[in-house]
Design a protein around this motif. Structure first.
Motif, mmCIF file in Angstrom:
data_model
loop_
_atom_site.group_PDB
_atom_site.id
_atom_site.type_symbol
_atom_site.label_atom_id
_atom_site.label_comp_id
_atom_site.label_asym_id
_atom_site.label_seq_id
_atom_site.Cartn_x
_atom_site.Cartn_y
_atom_site.Cartn_z
ATOM 1 N N ALA A 1 6.636 16.662 3.078
ATOM 2 C CA ALA A 1 7.024 15.918 4.283
ATOM 3 C C ALA A 1 6.421 14.524 4.331
ATOM 4 O O ALA A 1 7.105 13.561 4.716
ATOM 5 N N VAL A 2 5.162 14.372 3.947
ATOM 6 C CA VAL A 2 4.497 13.074 4.081
ATOM 7 C C VAL A 2 5.081 12.022 3.134
ATOM 8 O O VAL A 2 5.506 10.956 3.578
ATOM 9 N N PRO A 3 5.137 12.272 1.818
ATOM 10 C CA PRO A 3 5.742 11.253 0.947
ATOM 11 C C PRO A 3 7.224 11.038 1.223
ATOM 12 O O PRO A 3 7.720 9.913 1.098
ATOM 13 N N ALA A 4 7.948 12.096 1.616
ATOM 14 C CA ALA A 4 9.362 11.933 1.932
ATOM 15 C C ALA A 4 9.552 11.047 3.159
ATOM 16 O O ALA A 4 10.463 10.210 3.206
ATOM 17 N N LEU A 5 8.713 11.214 4.163
ATOM 18 C CA LEU A 5 8.787 10.377 5.354
ATOM 19 C C LEU A 5 8.502 8.927 5.012
ATOM 20 O O LEU A 5 9.210 8.016 5.478
ATOM 21 N N LEU A 6 7.488 8.672 4.207
ATOM 22 C CA LEU A 6 7.154 7.299 3.829
ATOM 23 C C LEU A 6 8.301 6.648 3.077
ATOM 24 O O LEU A 6 8.661 5.490 3.333
ATOM 25 N N CYS A 7 8.905 7.391 2.163
ATOM 26 C CA CYS A 7 10.043 6.857 1.407
ATOM 27 C C CYS A 7 11.232 6.601 2.329
ATOM 28 O O CYS A 7 11.939 5.595 2.195
ATOM 29 N N ALA A 8 11.459 7.501 3.291
ATOM 30 C CA ALA A 8 12.547 7.315 4.245
ATOM 31 C C ALA A 8 12.329 6.075 5.103
ATOM 32 O O ALA A 8 13.292 5.357 5.431
ATOM 33 N N VAL A 9 11.084 5.781 5.461
ATOM 34 C CA VAL A 9 10.782 4.586 6.251
ATOM 35 C C VAL A 9 11.130 3.328 5.465
ATOM 36 O O VAL A 9 11.647 2.350 6.030
ATOM 37 N N ALA B 1 0.830 -1.204 0.000
ATOM 38 C CA ALA B 1 0.000 0.000 0.000
ATOM 39 C C ALA B 1 0.866 1.257 0.000
ATOM 40 O O ALA B 1 0.533 2.263 -0.653
ATOM 41 N N GLY B 2 1.982 1.218 0.727
ATOM 42 C CA GLY B 2 2.893 2.361 0.741
ATOM 43 C C GLY B 2 3.514 2.618 -0.623
ATOM 44 O O GLY B 2 3.644 3.769 -1.056
ATOM 45 N N LEU B 3 3.909 1.545 -1.328
ATOM 46 C CA LEU B 3 4.450 1.702 -2.674
ATOM 47 C C LEU B 3 3.407 2.294 -3.623
ATOM 48 O O LEU B 3 3.707 3.170 -4.443
ATOM 49 N N LEU B 4 2.170 1.810 -3.526
ATOM 50 C CA LEU B 4 1.103 2.341 -4.371
ATOM 51 C C LEU B 4 0.824 3.803 -4.047
ATOM 52 O O LEU B 4 0.523 4.606 -4.943
ATOM 53 N N TYR B 5 0.902 4.154 -2.773
ATOM 54 C CA TYR B 5 0.699 5.549 -2.358
ATOM 55 C C TYR B 5 1.730 6.452 -3.033
ATOM 56 O O TYR B 5 1.404 7.553 -3.493
ATOM 57 N N LEU B 6 2.987 6.007 -3.075
ATOM 58 C CA LEU B 6 4.037 6.789 -3.719
ATOM 59 C C LEU B 6 3.897 6.777 -5.233
ATOM 60 O O LEU B 6 4.239 7.757 -5.905
ATOM 61 N N ALA B 7 3.390 5.662 -5.788
ATOM 62 C CA ALA B 7 3.345 5.499 -7.235
ATOM 63 C C ALA B 7 2.188 6.255 -7.875
ATOM 64 O O ALA B 7 2.299 6.705 -9.025
ATOM 65 N N LEU B 8 1.073 6.384 -7.174
ATOM 66 C CA LEU B 8 -0.120 6.973 -7.779
ATOM 67 C C LEU B 8 0.117 8.393 -8.310
ATOM 68 O O LEU B 8 -0.317 8.711 -9.436
ATOM 69 N N PRO B 9 0.790 9.292 -7.570
ATOM 70 C CA PRO B 9 1.044 10.625 -8.141
ATOM 71 C C PRO B 9 1.845 10.581 -9.441
ATOM 72 O O PRO B 9 1.550 11.336 -10.374
ATOM 73 N N LEU B 10 2.850 9.703 -9.515
ATOM 74 C CA LEU B 10 3.636 9.621 -10.746
ATOM 75 C C LEU B 10 2.801 9.073 -11.894
ATOM 76 O O LEU B 10 2.892 9.563 -13.032
ATOM 77 N N LEU B 11 1.982 8.063 -11.614
ATOM 78 C CA LEU B 11 1.113 7.524 -12.660
ATOM 79 C C LEU B 11 0.156 8.589 -13.179
ATOM 80 O O LEU B 11 -0.037 8.731 -14.397
#
Length: 499
Positions: free
Chosen positions: A223-231, A15-25
């Protein structure tokens, strides 16, 4: 206490990967010509599937106490999101003048957006794209709530991703430290001793790292997507090529965040000692992965897009006064250099915010490469500024660097004696004061009265197509050069939803 619930690790990580991927898609489909966007989106879906296949598949047990702690952390994340002021119940930060305009225009107009002069609207759009798409099909009153929900979802996924990899106890301690970390150089102001009375030209925003709560209030879109990617990087949840793909997925929301994460990704994939393979061998293996080249291809597309962004943001070195001559607004007195009174405030921030925690952590973290990467990047961030009125590195770097610094503090606390732990806790309490003050100030503005909520909403001169707004510089193209028409679609001029 026996486990009562099992949380599958793969579910929140996917779900985290999809969260990051959706804006790029959405960006590829909305901004790039179908001849390029359709195959890129198909390849991106294949890359996400390849990464998901290698995600950890264990089930993490949670006791009743663990569920309660996780619920408490989730509730606190929700409160932070509500304090941001998306709905107007709390006062918004002044930067919402830009952020409200971006979100409003994305929700009200077809994509890609263009400015009044007919050129593409170029900005860090990623975080707004999914809620803006949803808002375009919903009543206008839903739009703020959709953005708040999307922001909270990102924080919650970061929390769950850390929990399934570390356990709830370690995650809770790490999150608490992350919420405390801030700039101790701002504490005198919190205690009623304004440094501006000591230094006539003192300007705190030029030299201070801001803590995670303030990051969220001011720059939630980064901050939110950067934090998720950092995790993902902190928990070592992805295959080697997956880290670079995650960094690419971050680009629509925060190119600076992706750049700051790059040294951590390189260390994780090339230099970490968990494998007997040498860095050169790891590099050859990495270059042989299709996912890595997919990430490089998508990065190239985003690089073309951002290369036309002006934003008032040439990089300048702290010690070179001559760079003031090329600044957009010509305010040379704001430049930090040795002949300026602000130089003392820079040294204060360096001493209290970087050298002091570095000295405290050194006995227990000196053998950890993350210690040198994190402190080195924090120090480097003080030496460079962008534009004349803002410092992107100082404002946004903590969202990437503080999660790693929090982990270093957590490891030091676990390994140190009583006196050593006391010193670390005192530093964390001291640095938490600016964050606490900001949270209390935000909470103190809460209101359900319609008139006050309207005052909380930042809208004045914020529209990107307002020719008289200085903020419009952030959306103008560098030298007026248009994006290449063979790669990017044309669009129609934006129209405000608010008449």
């Amino acid at each position: 206490m026996p486990a009562r619930f099992f949380l599958p690790a793969r579910l929140p990580l996917c779900a985290g990967l999809l969260y990051l991927a959706l804006p790029l898609l959405l960006f590829l489909l909305g901004w790039v010509h179908p001849a390029f966007s359709v195959p890129l989106c198909a390849a991106l879906a294949c890359g996400l599937y390849a990464c998901a296949r290698h995600l950890p598949a264990q089930r993490f047990p949670l006791s009743g106490r663990g569920l309660a702690v996780l619920g408490l952390l989730s509730f606190f994340c929700l409160m932070l999101v509500l304090l941001c002021g998306f709905t107007g119940h709390c006062q918004q930060h002044a930067d919402f003048i830009i952020r409200n305009a971006v979100y409003e225009h994305l929700a009200a107009n077809s994509w890609p957006l263009v400015t009044e002069d007919g050129h593409h609207f170029i900005y860090y759009l990623g975080h707004w794209l999914p809620p803006a798409l949803a808002a375009s099909f919903c009543p206008e009153s839903w739009a703020p709530w959709l953005l708040a929900l999307w922001t909270f979802l990102g924080l919650e996924l970061a929390l769950l991703a850390a929990t399934v990899r570390w356990g709830i106890r370690k995650t809770a301690r790490w999150a608490l430290i992350l919420l405390c970390l801030g700039s101790p150089a701002a504490v005198p102001d919190c205690l009623g001793i304004p440094l501006s009375s000591l230094f006539a030209e003192y300007n705190a925003q030029m030299v201070l790292f801001i803590g995670m709560p303030v990051q969220l209030f001011n720059t939630f879109n980064h901050a939110v997507p950067a934090l998720l990617c950092a995790v993902f990087v902190l928990t070592r949840s992805l295959p080697p090529s997956g880290y670079y793909l995650a960094g690419t997925l971050l680009l629509p929301s925060s190119p600076l965040g992706a750049l700051l994460l790059l040294p951590y990704m390189a260390y994780e994939t090339l230099f970490r000692r968990s494998s007997a393979r040498k860095p050169l061998s790891r590099l050859r293996s990495l270059l042989g992965q299709p996912v890595f080249w997919l990430a490089a291809l998508c990065t190239a597309v985003m690089a073309v897009f951002y290369s036309h962004l002006d934003g008032g943001g040439q990089f300048s070195c702290l010690f070179d006064a001559k760079y003031a001559e090329i600044y957009h607004y010509g305010q040379q007195r704001l430049l930090l250099h040795p002949g300026s009174a602000k130089y003392a405030s820079f040294l204060l921030a360096l001493a209290l915010g970087i050298l002091l925690p570095g000295a405290l952590l050194f006995p227990k973290c000196r053998k950890n490469p993350l210690y040198y990467i994190t402190l080195g990047m924090m120090a480097g961030s003080l030496f460079f500024r962008t534009g004349i009125m803002n410092n992107e590195l100082l404002f946004k770097a903590p969202a990437v660097l503080y999660p790693f610094l929090s982990l270093l503090f957590l490891r030091a606390l676990r390994r140190g004696g009583v006196k050593y732990r006391t010193l670390l806790v005192l530093y964390l309490v001291f640095s938490a004061l600016p964050n606490l003050q900001c949270i209390m100030e935000k909470a103190g503005t809460f209101s359900t009265r319609a008139s006050i909520m309207r005052k909380h909403w930042q809208t004045a001169n914020g529209t990107p197509d307002c020719p008289d707004a200085l903020i419009r510089r952030q959306f103008m193209k560098k030298d007026g050069h248009p994006l290449p028409s063979w790669l990017f679609k044309t669009g129609t001029k934006p129209q405000s939803r608010r008449q």
